[in-house]
Scaffold this active site. Structure first.
Site, short mmCIF file in Angstrom:
data_model
loop_
_atom_site.label_atom_id
_atom_site.label_comp_id
_atom_site.label_asym_id
_atom_site.label_seq_id
_atom_site.Cartn_x
_atom_site.Cartn_y
_atom_site.Cartn_z
CB CYS A 183 -0.90 0.06 1.23
SG CYS A 183 -2.08 -1.29 1.37
CG ASP A 184 2.81 5.06 -1.32
OD1 ASP A 184 3.82 4.89 -0.61
OD2 ASP A 184 2.50 6.17 -1.81
CB SER A 185 -1.56 6.77 1.97
OG SER A 185 -2.21 5.55 2.22
N GLY B 177 -3.04 3.60 -2.75
CA GLY B 177 -2.87 2.54 -3.74
C GLY B 177 -2.74 1.20 -3.04
#
Length: 199
Positions: A72-74, A109
């Site tokens: 994940c990436d924010s 994501g």
């Protein structure tokens, strides 16, 4: 009911780990050492999907045996600017002075690999309404150190929750991963999310 495979979280984020635990999923945590500087000049959605995929793929390559791997990436987008974690306290203060009383969009994501190393990549977007807080409240919040570890300089599930007036969209997405989206991605790979409950 299927016999669920190992579920690996390719993230060092305590918030993401806690979100999974809160819904009965006990992931194996294996943070990725993926070089995020490889992502340049991308729009927010493309950026978080690119980085989530890079993180997950890095961990998939390191595993000795197949597993489901989630990366994940924010980031937060405000006025067309993309913000990840602040580089220090002064930056966090300046960002909050810009964000207060405004509406930002939090992009996360998600990249999920199955046992055959096939990947699904999705993005979830949530609108965040920031309270119009005072300079002294901003200083006090930044002094807790919490904003220094968070995309967008705030944690909805911590002190920062006091300074968010409203969320429009997926709540857990703002904390680090969208639980409804994860459920859907698992279903695409033929799993029921309840298969992963640690009983």
């Amino acid at each position: 009911m299927m016999n669920a495979p190992r579920f690996v979280l390719a993230s060092a984020s305590p918030a993401r780990r806690q979100l999974l635990h809160s819904v009965g999923i006990a992931p194996v945590v294996q943070p990725s050492d993926y070089d995020e500087s490889q992502a340049q000049q991308l729009e927010a959605e493309e950026l978080v999907e690119f980085l989530a995929l890079g993180k997950a793929k890095t961990v998939v390559r390191q595993l000795q045996e197949p597993a489901l791997v989630l990366g994940c990436d924010s980031v937060l987008q405000l006025d067309g600017q993309i913000y990840g974690k602040p580089e220090g306290a002064a930056v966090a203060v300046a960002r909050w002075q810009q964000m207060r009383g405004r509406v930002g969009r939090l992009y996360t994501g998600h990249a999920l690999f199955n046992l055959a190393q096939q990947a699904q990549v999705c993005c979830q977007v949530t609108e965040v309404y920031f309270a119009d807080i005072s300079d002294s409240q901003i200083e006090a919040y930044v002094s807790t150190q919490e904003p220094l570890h968070c995309a967008g300089s705030f944690a909805l599930d911590g002190y920062g929750g006091l300074f968010i007036d409203k969320i429009v969209g997926c709540h857990s997405n703002v904390i680090g991963l969208s639980l409804p989206l994860l459920r859907q991605m698992l279903a695409e790979f033929g799993y029921d999310v309840t298969d992963f409950w640690h009983r």
